[in-house]
Design an enzyme around this catalytic site. Structure first.
Site, PDB file in Angstrom:
ATOM      1  N   SER A   1       0.834  -1.213   0.000  1.00 16.22           N
ATOM      2  CA  SER A   1       0.000   0.000   0.000  1.00 16.22           C
ATOM      3  C   SER A   1       0.863   1.254   0.000  1.00 16.22           C
ATOM      4  O   SER A   1       0.395   2.335   0.360  1.00 16.22           O
ATOM      5  CB  SER A   1      -0.919   0.000   1.233  1.00 16.22           C
TER       6      SER A   1
ATOM      7  N   ASN B   1      -0.593  -1.589  13.921  1.00 14.95           N
ATOM      8  CA  ASN B   1      -2.036  -1.425  14.111  1.00 14.95           C
ATOM      9  C   ASN B   1      -2.381  -0.070  14.731  1.00 14.95           C
ATOM     10  O   ASN B   1      -3.257   0.651  14.239  1.00 14.95           O
ATOM     11  CB  ASN B   1      -2.589  -2.555  14.992  1.00 14.95           C
TER      12      ASN B   1
ATOM     13  N   THR C   1     -41.991  23.615  -7.340  1.00 16.95           N
ATOM     14  CA  THR C   1     -42.132  22.288  -6.759  1.00 16.95           C
ATOM     15  C   THR C   1     -42.453  21.348  -7.925  1.00 16.95           C
ATOM     16  O   THR C   1     -43.152  21.739  -8.868  1.00 16.95           O
ATOM     17  CB  THR C   1     -43.268  22.205  -5.706  1.00 16.95           C
ATOM     18  N   HIS C   2     -41.923  20.143  -7.892  1.00 13.49           N
ATOM     19  CA  HIS C   2     -42.088  19.190  -8.999  1.00 13.49           C
ATOM     20  C   HIS C   2     -41.622  19.786 -10.329  1.00 13.49           C
ATOM     21  O   HIS C   2     -42.135  19.437 -11.395  1.00 13.49           O
ATOM     22  CB  HIS C   2     -43.548  18.740  -9.126  1.00 13.49           C
TER      23      HIS C   2
ATOM     24  N   SER D   1     -18.798  22.187 -28.001  1.00 13.93           N
ATOM     25  CA  SER D   1     -18.893  20.847 -28.589  1.00 13.93           C
ATOM     26  C   SER D   1     -17.794  20.661 -29.628  1.00 13.93           C
ATOM     27  O   SER D   1     -17.303  21.628 -30.224  1.00 13.93           O
ATOM     28  CB  SER D   1     -20.262  20.687 -29.250  1.00 13.93           C
TER      29      SER D   1
ATOM     30  N   ASN E   1     -21.353  24.100 -23.038  1.00 13.89           N
ATOM     31  CA  ASN E   1     -21.732  22.993 -22.157  1.00 13.89           C
ATOM     32  C   ASN E   1     -21.244  23.202 -20.720  1.00 13.89           C
ATOM     33  O   ASN E   1     -20.071  23.535 -20.505  1.00 13.89           O
ATOM     34  CB  ASN E   1     -21.147  21.681 -22.687  1.00 13.89           C
TER      35      ASN E   1
ATOM     36  N   TYR F   1      -7.497  -5.493  14.605  1.00 17.28           N
ATOM     37  CA  TYR F   1      -7.122  -5.152  13.237  1.00 17.28           C
ATOM     38  C   TYR F   1      -7.315  -6.331  12.286  1.00 17.28           C
ATOM     39  O   TYR F   1      -6.984  -7.470  12.607  1.00 17.28           O
ATOM     40  CB  TYR F   1      -5.669  -4.694  13.177  1.00 17.28           C
TER      41      TYR F   1
ATOM     42  N   GLN G   1      -7.072  -1.888   5.330  1.00 21.75           N
ATOM     43  CA  GLN G   1      -6.117  -1.223   4.436  1.00 21.75           C
ATOM     44  C   GLN G   1      -6.820  -0.630   3.220  1.00 21.75           C
ATOM     45  O   GLN G   1      -6.408   0.408   2.695  1.00 21.75           O
ATOM     46  CB  GLN G   1      -5.051  -2.222   3.990  1.00 21.75           C
TER      47      GLN G   1
END
Length: 468
Positions: free
Chosen positions: A22, A102, A147-148, A269, A277, A309, A314
């Site tokens: 790691s 640990n 709303t909605h 684009s 965009n 542990y 990890q």
């Protein structure tokens, strides 16, 4: 596996060794691990557990260590290997006395996470202040309330924006609480049951800037609930950020055209030259899902594990680090976008015309002036709208002055806590600013306390190295 450090019997398969490693992910905790090594060594010296000559050269080697110069299965073994190569096995071998990987790794992760929580808290404050500044500029500019995704009632841009800053303040509160629970030291817990050496856990906690010690040693090395809490807080935060991003995307569309996004945070684009965009906002929206996924993944890694542990833990750190990175980048970018957005008042005003968003207030007027039960008023207005009547016609039919249904009037007439009137928007803004001021001071106190203790650790280390 580094046999020379751990003294294990037999060779480890090369592919298994790579699978176990790691080290690259551990780059994030390298400096924390160096400080953990210094604090632990100083404590061992003060407790007369290791020879003074060995302790001094260990501290010097740790002070000179660089990530680019270490190698090994993980950062903890790599640093120990570096120290032994630098000063020899006999003296370097004292470094790991009375500790385990640990408690070491648990301490390192807590140290780094608390740093990130402070930094993210500052970034939230920056975003909140940008939203508040924009809300103050647009405090009484009308905006359709939805709303909605349909026109519902009139509100103002300022009122709408402050709904986001208020939600972000709660996210800030969560991070402050998370910091307090993260800033507790597991160092000295050993593998799971501390050690027969008479160590001073409170001393190392002080050196490393912790506020407290996690008392039970098994819990100290086992617990990763502080990580789940942090990622959960990031998830809550990113949900709000995603919502704001989505609204800005919608408002920037041709169908709404409520806002213009700054050019530097959009793209065109590859084939359609007219396009602008909202790529950054779209990616912020998408990346919020990654944090939700990380929360589920980490929860799964911890679920149904025996105490103390397990190597599964990890795999949590990369998920935590990714969540931190996404959150920080999103906050920084969104703050810049908010500062530069421009509202298109004419288009907003046109969208408010004949949208029937005054219908609720017309029902209220029938209740107040005609003593009509609200449900009856609601039903009558609904039926007439369905038949094609506009609100002016419905008002005349019930002998209600239509001029009382001006959207500006409706917004200003709402004189309740948290409402759309200018008075209460200003009051909400003032309260929010006061909260931010207090939270900023609290976060600064966290930072100063941590830095003061770490500075003392550095001074102590240098003094010990120079000591004859």
């Amino acid at each position: 596996m580094n046999k020379k450090v751990l003294g294990e019997m037999g060779e480890v398969d090369e592919s298994a060794q790579k699978f176990l490693s790691s080290l690259e992910e551990d780059r994030w905790i390298f400096e924390a691990d160096i400080n953990v090594g210094k604090a632990h060594t100083l404590m061992l010296l003060e407790q007369d557990i290791i020879p003074k000559k060995a302790g001094k050269v260990i501290l010097k080697a740790l002070d000179e260590a660089k990530y680019s110069e270490i190698s090994g299965e993980d950062v903890h073994i790599a640093i120990e290997s570096f120290v032994k190569q630098k000063i020899g096995k006999e003296k370097g071998g004292w470094l790991h006395t009375a500790r385990s990987r640990n408690d070491e790794v648990a301490t390192c992760v807590r140290m780094r996470l608390r740093d990130e929580l402070i930094e993210i808290s500052y970034l939230i404050i920056n975003l909140i202040e940008s939203i508040q500044e924009k809300a103050e500029q647009e405090i009484d500019d009308l905006l359709p309330g939805f709303t909605h995704l349909q026109h519902a009632e009139p509100t103002t841009i300022g009122h709408h924006l402050l709904s986001y800053s208020q939600a972000l303040i709660r996210d800030l509160e969560r991070l402050i609480g998370s910091y307090k629970r993260t800033n507790r030291s597991p160092l000295g817990a050993g593998a799971l049951s501390t050690t027969t050496f008479e160590i001073d856990r409170e001393k190392t906690a002080q050196y490393l800037g912790f506020d407290d010690v996690i008392e039970n040693s098994i819990d100290a090395v086992s617990s990763r609930d502080f990580i789940i809490e942090a990622i959960s807080s990031f998830n809550n935060l990113m949900l709000i950020i995603s919502n704001l991003s989505e609204e800005l995307i919608l408002w920037n569309s041709k169908e709404f055209n409520y806002v213009d996004l700054p050019d530097e945070f959009t793209s065109t684009s590859s084939i359609m030259p007219q396009k602008k965009n909202p790529d950054i906002l779209e990616l912020i929206r998408a990346k919020s899902s990654s944090i939700e996924g990380n929360l589920v993944s980490v929860s799964g890694m911890i679920n149904s594990k025996p105490r103390a542990y397990n190597r599964d833990l990890q795999e949590i750190n990369p998920k935590l680090l990714e969540s931190i990175t996404i959150t920080k980048n999103s906050l920084q970018l969104l703050e810049k976008i908010i500062k530069k957005i421009e509202f298109n008042y004419q288009d907003i005003q046109e969208s408010l015309e004949e949208d029937n968003s005054e219908a609720s207030e017309l029902a209220n007027l029938l209740v107040r002036k005609k003593k009509m039960p609200f449900r009856e008023a609601h039903n009558q207005i609904s039926k007439l709208i369905k038949k094609g009547h506009n609100l002016k016609e419905i008002s005349q039919k019930h002998d209600i002055d239509y001029s009382e249904l001006g959207k500006d009037q409706i917004v200003s007439k709402k004189q309740n806590i948290g409402s759309t009137s200018k008075r209460y928007i200003k009051n909400n803004l003032k309260n929010q600013k006061n909260k931010i001021k207090n939270y900023y001071k609290k976060i600064m106190s966290f930072r100063k306390s941590r830095n003061k203790k770490l500075k003392k650790l550095d001074q102590k280390t240098k003094e010990m190295i120079k000591k004859q």
